[in-house]
Motif scaffolding. Structure first.
Motif, short mmCIF file in Angstrom:
data_model
loop_
_atom_site.label_atom_id
_atom_site.label_comp_id
_atom_site.label_asym_id
_atom_site.label_seq_id
_atom_site.Cartn_x
_atom_site.Cartn_y
_atom_site.Cartn_z
N LEU A 94 31.25 -2.09 64.49
CA LEU A 94 31.40 -1.35 65.74
C LEU A 94 32.85 -0.91 65.96
CD1 LEU A 94 29.04 -3.37 68.12
CD2 LEU A 94 28.66 -1.11 67.11
N LEU A 95 33.81 -1.74 65.57
CA LEU A 95 35.21 -1.34 65.65
C LEU A 95 35.51 -0.16 64.74
CD1 LEU A 95 37.07 -4.77 65.82
CD2 LEU A 95 36.94 -3.02 67.60
N ILE A 96 34.97 -0.18 63.53
CA ILE A 96 35.17 0.94 62.60
C ILE A 96 34.56 2.22 63.17
CG2 ILE A 96 34.50 1.84 60.34
CD1 ILE A 96 34.82 -1.01 59.26
N ILE A 97 33.36 2.13 63.72
CA ILE A 97 32.72 3.30 64.32
C ILE A 97 33.52 3.80 65.51
CG2 ILE A 97 30.66 4.08 65.58
CD1 ILE A 97 29.04 2.19 63.76
N GLY A 98 33.97 2.89 66.36
CA GLY A 98 34.75 3.29 67.53
C GLY A 98 36.07 3.94 67.17
N ILE A 99 36.77 3.37 66.20
CA ILE A 99 38.05 3.94 65.78
C ILE A 99 37.86 5.31 65.15
CG2 ILE A 99 39.96 3.64 64.15
CD1 ILE A 99 39.80 0.63 64.74
N SER A 100 36.82 5.44 64.34
CA SER A 100 36.60 6.74 63.71
C SER A 100 36.19 7.80 64.74
CB SER A 100 35.54 6.63 62.61
OG SER A 100 34.30 6.28 63.16
N CYS A 101 35.46 7.41 65.78
CA CYS A 101 35.11 8.37 66.84
C CYS A 101 36.34 8.77 67.63
CB CYS A 101 34.07 7.77 67.78
SG CYS A 101 32.42 7.70 67.07
#
Length: 109
Positions: A94-101
């Motif tokens: 979820l952190l990876i998805i949030g940072i990429s968004c």
């Protein structure tokens, strides 16, 4: 030429056999099903933290195999490890998805 009936040999064998106490033996119904968190590790496989979620899946399968082999303590330990590694994998994903968004939507064109 009368022979003794074969039932007498069987009866003697049963009489000399030691008594077996089956009251203390645990059956599969007595041992509760342990949580191996297989569903959680499968859900974590959809997160983009691939080395970590594969480890959670392996721990879950190992927990299931240990429980099937009768090692309840090992199954509990491996199930607990699978749960925490799967949770960590979901959080990291979820952190990876949030940072990429955030990076994608805040970039100037």
């Amino acid at each position: 030429m009368s022979q003794p009936p074969p039932a007498s040999d069987c009866q003697r064998a049963w009489d000399s056999s030691p008594e077996v106490n089956t009251e203390d033996d645990k059956t599969e119904e007595d041992v509760p099903a342990l949580k191996n968190y297989l569903w959680l590790s499968i859900v974590s496989c959809f997160c983009p933290a691939y080395p970590i979620n594969i480890v959670a899946f392996v721990f879950s399968i190992m927990s299931l195999n240990s429980y099937n082999n009768g090692d309840v303590e090992g199954a509990m330990r491996l199930g607990r490890n699978a749960k925490w590694v799967a949770i960590a994998s979901i959080i990291i994903g979820l952190l990876i998805i949030g940072i990429s968004c955030v990076v994608h939507f805040t970039r100037k064109a």
